[in-house]
Design a protein around this motif. Sequence first.
Motif, PDB file in Angstrom:
ATOM      1  N   ALA A  23      -5.034  35.979 -40.885  1.00 15.23           N
ATOM      2  CA  ALA A  23      -6.169  35.277 -41.477  1.00 15.23           C
ATOM      3  C   ALA A  23      -7.463  35.848 -40.939  1.00 15.23           C
ATOM      4  N   PRO A  24      -8.538  35.735 -41.715  1.00 16.60           N
ATOM      5  CA  PRO A  24      -9.833  36.078 -41.131  1.00 16.60           C
ATOM      6  C   PRO A  24     -10.123  35.124 -39.981  1.00 16.60           C
ATOM      7  N   SER A  25     -10.778  35.639 -38.952  1.00 16.24           N
ATOM      8  CA  SER A  25     -11.095  34.840 -37.775  1.00 16.24           C
ATOM      9  C   SER A  25     -11.901  33.604 -38.181  1.00 16.24           C
ATOM     10  N   GLY A  26     -11.480  32.436 -37.705  1.00 13.57           N
ATOM     11  CA  GLY A  26     -12.186  31.193 -38.008  1.00 13.57           C
ATOM     12  C   GLY A  26     -11.550  30.409 -39.143  1.00 13.57           C
ATOM     13  N   SER A  27     -10.493  30.949 -39.745  1.00 16.06           N
ATOM     14  CA  SER A  27      -9.837  30.264 -40.874  1.00 16.06           C
ATOM     15  C   SER A  27      -8.987  29.085 -40.426  1.00 16.06           C
ATOM     16  N   GLY A  28      -8.650  29.056 -39.131  1.00 17.61           N
ATOM     17  CA  GLY A  28      -7.838  27.951 -38.612  1.00 17.61           C
ATOM     18  C   GLY A  28      -6.431  28.362 -38.244  1.00 17.61           C
ATOM     19  N   LYS A  29      -6.208  29.672 -38.155  1.00 20.29           N
ATOM     20  CA  LYS A  29      -4.863  30.189 -37.876  1.00 20.29           C
ATOM     21  C   LYS A  29      -4.311  29.677 -36.538  1.00 20.29           C
ATOM     22  N   SER A  30      -5.080  29.755 -35.463  1.00 21.75           N
ATOM     23  CA  SER A  30      -4.573  29.304 -34.151  1.00 21.75           C
ATOM     24  C   SER A  30      -4.266  27.822 -34.190  1.00 21.75           C
ATOM     25  N   THR A  31      -5.137  27.035 -34.826  1.00 22.46           N
ATOM     26  CA  THR A  31      -4.917  25.589 -34.933  1.00 22.46           C
ATOM     27  C   THR A  31      -3.583  25.326 -35.620  1.00 22.46           C
ATOM     28  N   ILE A  32      -3.317  26.061 -36.692  1.00 28.24           N
ATOM     29  CA  ILE A  32      -2.101  25.852 -37.486  1.00 28.24           C
ATOM     30  C   ILE A  32      -0.854  26.330 -36.729  1.00 28.24           C
ATOM     31  N   ASP A  60     -18.854  30.551 -46.871  1.00 26.12           N
ATOM     32  CA  ASP A  60     -19.848  29.649 -46.263  1.00 26.12           C
ATOM     33  C   ASP A  60     -19.200  28.693 -45.279  1.00 26.12           C
ATOM     34  N   GLU A  61     -18.042  28.157 -45.685  1.00 28.87           N
ATOM     35  CA  GLU A  61     -17.323  27.219 -44.808  1.00 28.87           C
ATOM     36  C   GLU A  61     -16.803  27.945 -43.558  1.00 28.87           C
ATOM     37  N   LEU A  62     -16.381  29.198 -43.752  1.00 31.62           N
ATOM     38  CA  LEU A  62     -15.911  29.997 -42.613  1.00 31.62           C
ATOM     39  C   LEU A  62     -17.050  30.140 -41.595  1.00 31.62           C
ATOM     40  N   ASN A  65     -19.601  28.148 -41.211  1.00 29.40           N
ATOM     41  CA  ASN A  65     -19.836  26.841 -40.575  1.00 29.40           C
ATOM     42  C   ASN A  65     -18.852  26.598 -39.439  1.00 29.40           C
ATOM     43  N   ARG A  66     -17.574  26.933 -39.682  1.00 25.99           N
ATOM     44  CA  ARG A  66     -16.558  26.669 -38.657  1.00 25.99           C
ATOM     45  C   ARG A  66     -16.777  27.541 -37.432  1.00 25.99           C
ATOM     46  N   LEU A  67     -17.156  28.793 -37.663  1.00 25.85           N
ATOM     47  CA  LEU A  67     -17.384  29.691 -36.525  1.00 25.85           C
ATOM     48  C   LEU A  67     -18.579  29.205 -35.711  1.00 25.85           C
ATOM     49  N   LYS A 104     -19.639  26.076 -35.536  1.00 28.75           N
ATOM     50  CA  LYS A 104     -19.215  24.826 -34.885  1.00 28.75           C
ATOM     51  C   LYS A 104     -18.288  25.078 -33.698  1.00 28.75           C
ATOM     52  N   ARG A 105     -17.406  26.095 -33.830  1.00 24.10           N
ATOM     53  CA  ARG A 105     -16.473  26.387 -32.745  1.00 24.10           C
ATOM     54  C   ARG A 105     -17.223  26.774 -31.470  1.00 24.10           C
ATOM     55  N   GLY A 106     -18.360  27.462 -31.678  1.00 27.79           N
ATOM     56  CA  GLY A 106     -19.252  27.752 -30.547  1.00 27.79           C
ATOM     57  C   GLY A 106     -18.742  28.776 -29.550  1.00 27.79           C
ATOM     58  N   ILE A 137      -4.754  27.866 -48.575  1.00 28.55           N
ATOM     59  CA  ILE A 137      -6.185  27.651 -48.339  1.00 28.55           C
ATOM     60  C   ILE A 137      -6.346  26.460 -47.409  1.00 28.55           C
ATOM     61  N   ASN A 138      -6.919  26.726 -46.247  1.00 24.61           N
ATOM     62  CA  ASN A 138      -7.061  25.678 -45.237  1.00 24.61           C
ATOM     63  C   ASN A 138      -8.351  24.897 -45.464  1.00 24.61           C
ATOM     64  N   ASP A 139      -8.252  23.894 -46.362  1.00 22.92           N
ATOM     65  CA  ASP A 139      -9.421  23.061 -46.646  1.00 22.92           C
ATOM     66  C   ASP A 139      -9.297  21.803 -45.789  1.00 22.92           C
ATOM     67  N   ASP A 140      -8.462  20.861 -46.240  1.00 18.12           N
ATOM     68  CA  ASP A 140      -8.199  19.670 -45.430  1.00 18.12           C
ATOM     69  C   ASP A 140      -7.089  19.989 -44.427  1.00 18.12           C
ATOM     70  N   LEU A 141      -7.374  19.891 -43.130  1.00 17.93           N
ATOM     71  CA  LEU A 141      -6.426  20.358 -42.112  1.00 17.93           C
ATOM     72  C   LEU A 141      -5.088  19.625 -42.158  1.00 17.93           C
ATOM     73  N   GLU A 142      -5.125  18.315 -42.359  1.00 20.70           N
ATOM     74  CA  GLU A 142      -3.857  17.564 -42.384  1.00 20.70           C
ATOM     75  C   GLU A 142      -2.980  18.019 -43.544  1.00 20.70           C
TER      76      GLU A 142
HETATM   77  P1  ADP Z   1      -8.722  31.207 -36.029  1.00 17.49           P
HETATM   78  O1  ADP Z   1      -7.565  31.127 -35.072  1.00 17.49           O
HETATM   79  O2  ADP Z   1      -8.284  31.521 -37.418  1.00 17.49           O
HETATM   80  O3  ADP Z   1      -9.842  32.085 -35.562  1.00 17.49           O
HETATM   81  P2  ADP Z   1      -9.294  28.445 -35.225  1.00 17.49           P
HETATM   82  O4  ADP Z   1      -7.945  27.788 -35.303  1.00 17.49           O
HETATM   83  O5  ADP Z   1      -9.892  28.726 -33.892  1.00 17.49           O
HETATM   84  O6  ADP Z   1      -9.344  29.739 -36.167  1.00 17.49           O
HETATM   85  O7  ADP Z   1     -10.285  27.502 -36.083  1.00 17.49           O
HETATM   86  C1  ADP Z   1     -11.679  27.770 -36.148  1.00 17.49           C
HETATM   87  C2  ADP Z   1     -12.475  26.440 -35.994  1.00 17.49           C
HETATM   88  O8  ADP Z   1     -12.316  25.662 -37.194  1.00 17.49           O
HETATM   89  C3  ADP Z   1     -11.954  25.578 -34.854  1.00 17.49           C
HETATM   90  O9  ADP Z   1     -13.057  24.968 -34.226  1.00 17.49           O
HETATM   91  C4  ADP Z   1     -11.051  24.563 -35.557  1.00 17.49           C
HETATM   92  O10 ADP Z   1     -10.995  23.338 -34.833  1.00 17.49           O
HETATM   93  C5  ADP Z   1     -11.741  24.382 -36.911  1.00 17.49           C
HETATM   94  N1  ADP Z   1     -10.831  24.091 -38.051  1.00 17.49           N
HETATM   95  C6  ADP Z   1      -9.576  24.547 -38.279  1.00 17.49           C
HETATM   96  N2  ADP Z   1      -9.090  24.086 -39.470  1.00 17.49           N
HETATM   97  C7  ADP Z   1     -10.082  23.326 -39.997  1.00 17.49           C
HETATM   98  C8  ADP Z   1     -10.203  22.570 -41.226  1.00 17.49           C
HETATM   99  N3  ADP Z   1      -9.227  22.509 -42.144  1.00 17.49           N
HETATM  100  N4  ADP Z   1     -11.358  21.918 -41.447  1.00 17.49           N
HETATM  101  C9  ADP Z   1     -12.381  21.969 -40.538  1.00 17.49           C
HETATM  102  N5  ADP Z   1     -12.333  22.651 -39.372  1.00 17.49           N
HETATM  103  C10 ADP Z   1     -11.200  23.328 -39.098  1.00 17.49           C
END
Ligand code: ADP
Length: 187
Positions: free
Chosen positions: A9-18, A127-129, A131-133, A135-137, A166-171
Amino acid sequence: MSKLIIFSAPSGSGKSTIVNHLLQAGFDIEFSISATSRTPRGKEKDGVEYYFLTPEEFRKKIAADEFIEYEEVYKDTYYGTLASEIERISKKGKHIVFDVDVIGGLNIKKKYGDRALLIFIAPPSIDELRNRLIKRGTDSAEMINLRIEKATYELSFAPHFDVTIINDDLEKTKKEVESVLRKYLQK
Ligand code: ADP
Ligand code: 5GP
């Protein structure tokens, strides 16, 4: 026989979280620890997030043909999957989960064919990507721009993957990924 589940996934897509969610979801899976020649960040430990090697050590392993795939992302910064890692997890009778970049993912799939499932995690939009990057800080503004630039390139590989989520709603995403995995592991 162990199956291979590859996430890119592109960085910030939520791959590590998933991936972290899946590893705790009760599947018979284990994470493939890659080798890298970058230095540890924050609390990263050798043998946990990565096997940290010097560029010299990494090159020696390349010469000895110890990788199933590797890449020099930029000068002296290598990432790669060791054959010994696949062996280590296979021996336990577990399936193997990978977190690799798009090219690494495609290379593993080429080698293992139907034994591997290639999953692309995409953000809802660029744009959402961004925002997440933000926010992740964890990245500077300059780094975020670089990551966004690269993301556009990486997204162009999605059609070559077996599944795109597509990782929109995380749940919702977590449920979808669990369902994809359940089906694949039953086959
Ligand atoms: P990656 O491993 O792809 O770089 P991360 O898992 O670190 O991405 O996720 C990037 C940021 O987005 C983290 O702060 C994470 O908590 C947040 N995030 C992940 N999935 C979602 C989602 N569906 N909606 C909103 N924020 C999300
Ligand atoms: P990071 O430095 O943020 O941990 O990882 C940077 C990138 O390297 C991520 O896209 C990650 O998926 C990728 N990566 C990690 N391990 C490997 C690997 O073994 N092979 C390849 N090709 N890429 C990897």
